[in-house]
Write a protein that holds these residues in place. Structure first.
Motif, mmCIF file in Angstrom:
data_model
loop_
_atom_site.group_PDB
_atom_site.id
_atom_site.type_symbol
_atom_site.label_atom_id
_atom_site.label_comp_id
_atom_site.label_asym_id
_atom_site.label_seq_id
_atom_site.Cartn_x
_atom_site.Cartn_y
_atom_site.Cartn_z
ATOM 1 N N LEU A 1 0.766 -0.990 -0.022
ATOM 2 C CA LEU A 1 -0.251 0.348 -0.468
ATOM 3 C C LEU A 1 0.679 1.299 0.312
ATOM 4 C CD1 LEU A 1 -2.701 -0.790 2.651
ATOM 5 C CD2 LEU A 1 -3.078 -1.592 -0.301
ATOM 6 N N GLN A 2 0.571 2.021 -1.170
ATOM 7 C CA GLN A 2 0.985 3.561 -1.254
ATOM 8 C C GLN A 2 0.577 4.369 -0.430
ATOM 9 O OE1 GLN A 2 2.176 5.363 -5.257
ATOM 10 N NE2 GLN A 2 4.128 5.911 -4.236
ATOM 11 N N LEU A 3 1.313 5.129 0.782
ATOM 12 C CA LEU A 3 0.703 5.738 0.954
ATOM 13 C C LEU A 3 0.695 7.127 0.592
ATOM 14 C CD1 LEU A 3 2.194 4.937 4.553
ATOM 15 C CD2 LEU A 3 -0.070 4.366 3.519
ATOM 16 N N VAL A 4 -0.221 8.156 0.402
ATOM 17 C CA VAL A 4 -0.847 9.177 0.258
ATOM 18 C C VAL A 4 0.473 9.815 0.040
ATOM 19 C CG1 VAL A 4 -2.205 11.242 -0.263
ATOM 20 C CG2 VAL A 4 -3.413 8.923 -0.038
ATOM 21 N N GLU A 5 1.251 10.180 1.443
ATOM 22 C CA GLU A 5 2.696 10.835 2.133
ATOM 23 C C GLU A 5 2.630 9.851 2.689
ATOM 24 O OE1 GLU A 5 1.681 15.573 3.211
ATOM 25 O OE2 GLU A 5 2.562 14.884 4.980
ATOM 26 N N PRO A 6 3.728 10.766 3.490
ATOM 27 C CA PRO A 6 4.727 9.742 4.318
ATOM 28 C C PRO A 6 4.484 9.948 5.832
ATOM 29 C CG PRO A 6 6.161 10.680 2.452
ATOM 30 C CD PRO A 6 4.386 11.578 2.406
ATOM 31 N N ALA A 7 4.789 8.281 6.135
ATOM 32 C CA ALA A 7 4.170 8.222 7.229
ATOM 33 C C ALA A 7 5.425 9.315 8.409
ATOM 34 C CB ALA A 7 4.234 7.276 8.358
ATOM 35 N N ASN A 8 4.549 10.106 9.413
ATOM 36 C CA ASN A 8 5.678 10.974 10.626
ATOM 37 C C ASN A 8 5.864 9.566 11.545
ATOM 38 O OD1 ASN A 8 7.584 13.121 12.067
ATOM 39 N ND2 ASN A 8 5.292 13.274 12.563
ATOM 40 N N LEU A 9 7.235 9.703 11.448
ATOM 41 C CA LEU A 9 8.422 8.755 11.974
ATOM 42 C C LEU A 9 8.283 9.350 13.595
ATOM 43 C CD1 LEU A 9 10.869 6.386 10.165
ATOM 44 C CD2 LEU A 9 8.461 5.688 10.167
ATOM 45 N N THR A 10 7.902 8.261 14.032
ATOM 46 C CA THR A 10 7.977 8.577 16.266
ATOM 47 C C THR A 10 7.646 7.756 17.247
ATOM 48 O OG1 THR A 10 5.489 8.155 16.305
ATOM 49 C CG2 THR A 10 5.896 10.658 15.773
ATOM 50 N N ASP A 11 8.473 7.866 18.362
ATOM 51 C CA ASP A 11 8.600 7.019 19.164
ATOM 52 C C ASP A 11 7.076 5.706 18.614
ATOM 53 O OD1 ASP A 11 10.396 7.563 19.931
ATOM 54 O OD2 ASP A 11 9.748 7.976 22.064
ATOM 55 N N ALA A 12 6.224 5.908 18.300
ATOM 56 C CA ALA A 12 4.728 5.295 18.236
ATOM 57 C C ALA A 12 4.607 5.043 16.364
ATOM 58 C CB ALA A 12 4.244 6.152 18.371
ATOM 59 N N VAL A 13 5.370 5.424 16.455
ATOM 60 C CA VAL A 13 5.195 4.908 14.525
ATOM 61 C C VAL A 13 6.819 4.804 13.507
ATOM 62 C CG1 VAL A 13 4.908 5.900 12.362
ATOM 63 C CG2 VAL A 13 3.103 6.272 14.294
ATOM 64 N N ASP A 14 7.228 3.736 13.217
ATOM 65 C CA ASP A 14 7.915 3.483 12.755
ATOM 66 C C ASP A 14 8.474 2.222 11.862
ATOM 67 O OD1 ASP A 14 11.049 3.838 12.745
ATOM 68 O OD2 ASP A 14 11.697 3.716 14.451
ATOM 69 N N THR A 15 9.555 1.558 11.095
ATOM 70 C CA THR A 15 9.059 0.673 10.519
ATOM 71 C C THR A 15 10.109 -0.578 10.853
ATOM 72 O OG1 THR A 15 11.901 1.086 9.481
ATOM 73 C CG2 THR A 15 9.864 2.826 8.272
ATOM 74 N N ILE A 16 9.504 -1.134 10.174
ATOM 75 C CA ILE A 16 9.966 -2.531 10.607
ATOM 76 C C ILE A 16 10.101 -3.033 9.152
ATOM 77 C CG2 ILE A 16 8.513 -4.032 9.794
ATOM 78 C CD1 ILE A 16 8.851 -5.918 12.091
ATOM 79 N N PRO A 17 12.238 -3.881 9.748
ATOM 80 C CA PRO A 17 12.658 -4.219 8.420
ATOM 81 C C PRO A 17 12.652 -5.961 7.756
ATOM 82 C CG PRO A 17 14.437 -3.529 10.572
ATOM 83 C CD PRO A 17 12.986 -3.977 11.261
ATOM 84 N N LEU A 18 12.224 -5.784 6.551
ATOM 85 C CA LEU A 18 12.382 -6.812 5.936
ATOM 86 C C LEU A 18 13.114 -8.398 5.505
ATOM 87 C CD1 LEU A 18 10.337 -5.099 3.401
ATOM 88 C CD2 LEU A 18 9.514 -6.520 5.170
ATOM 89 N N PRO A 19 13.212 -9.712 5.679
ATOM 90 C CA PRO A 19 14.587 -10.307 6.440
ATOM 91 C C PRO A 19 14.982 -9.706 4.364
ATOM 92 C CG PRO A 19 12.469 -11.306 5.175
ATOM 93 C CD PRO A 19 12.040 -10.023 5.715
ATOM 94 N N GLN A 20 15.988 -10.735 3.984
ATOM 95 C CA GLN A 20 17.021 -10.966 3.368
ATOM 96 C C GLN A 20 16.650 -11.935 1.702
ATOM 97 O OE1 GLN A 20 21.250 -11.736 4.037
ATOM 98 N NE2 GLN A 20 21.494 -10.233 4.646
ATOM 99 N N ALA A 21 16.896 -12.007 0.773
ATOM 100 C CA ALA A 21 15.845 -12.662 0.060
ATOM 101 C C ALA A 21 16.760 -13.931 0.114
ATOM 102 C CB ALA A 21 16.526 -11.920 -1.368
#
Length: 247
Positions: free
Chosen positions: A101-121
């Motif tokens: 899902l491509q978001l309309v605008e980038p999320a504002n990264l905070t302590d409560a909103v952050d990304t999670i890494p994906l595994p290697q192929a």
């Protein structure tokens, strides 16, 4: 053919510590005259990864939520600019059950909103490893919740799921000890299976009675497709809504 199967549920788990999983996304999906919910997870400021069977006419993403029925200051409600289900998704067999899902605008990264890494192929999680899954699904067959719940689950060998008609080891993971009642439903469809703080799986399908093991999409198989799509799509547009919780 049911193109939009019902989402799964967390049963036998516990309430998560608020905002301890800042990558979690709550999806409100509109299908004709009804709304359904799914999970997802933030993999970059612009993209959420979820299951392809969580598609619908319109999807709104809620980030930074613990209780989705409350107006929490941490919450960000973001519209979806583009839905990109895997082109070879099969709604009957659940093969290739993933969607960006491509978001309309980038999320504002905070302590409560952050990304999670994906595994290697191609990276695999060995059977016997304990991972976790979270979601806002039911806590029993009749009890709903709006609070994030989590449960720990064991990764099983492919042999454990070999009796599943549509199980494909290269693109799926077998998760949940069949001898334990700890979690009959693993988590909201589209939510991540997290192993060592990496999103290795996506909640996909299982037996209708919810008994383990359940089947997850194997994320490492799709890393080239995910990375290509994320790189190739144009930058998001100019609008994000901060409207409070979804109900």
């Amino acid at each position: 053919m049911n193109l939009f199967p019902p989402p799964g549920e967390i049963i036998g788990g516990r309430e998560a510590k608020p905002h301890s999983r800042p990558y979690m996304a709550y999806l409100n999906i509109r299908r004709e005259d009804k709304s359904v919910r799914c999970g997802g997870f933030l993999v970059s400021e612009n993209f959420v990864l979820t299951a392809a069977h969580c598609n619908g006419e319109d999807i709104t993403v809620l980030l930074g939520a613990h209780n989705v029925s409350r107006d929490e200051e941490t919450q960000q409600r973001v519209s979806v600019q583009r839905k990109i289900p895997h082109p070879r998704y099969n709604s009957r067999s659940r093969e290739n059950d993933l969607m960006l899902l491509q978001l309309v605008e980038p999320a504002n990264l905070t302590d409560a909103v952050d990304t999670i890494p994906l595994p290697q192929a191609g990276q695999a999680v060995e059977p016997g490893y304990t991972c976790s899954v979270a979601g806002w699904g039911r806590t029993s067959l009749k009890t709903k919740t709006n609070v994030l719940h989590e449960v720990e689950l064991e990764v099983m060998s492919n042999k454990t799921c070999q009796n599943r008609r549509h199980y494909r080891p290269m693109m799926m993971m077998c998760v949940g000890d069949p001898n334990q009642d700890k979690a009959s439903f693993l988590g909201d469809s589209g939510g991540p299976l997290v192993c060592d703080e990496v999103a290795h799986g996506i909640v996909s399908f299982g037996k209708k009675n919810g008994s383990p093991p359940r089947v997850f999409t194997r994320v490492s198989t799709y890393i080239p497709w995910i990375e290509t799509k994320m790189r190739g799509l144009s930058s998001p547009g100019p609008h994000v809504e901060r409207l409070g919780p979804l109900h």
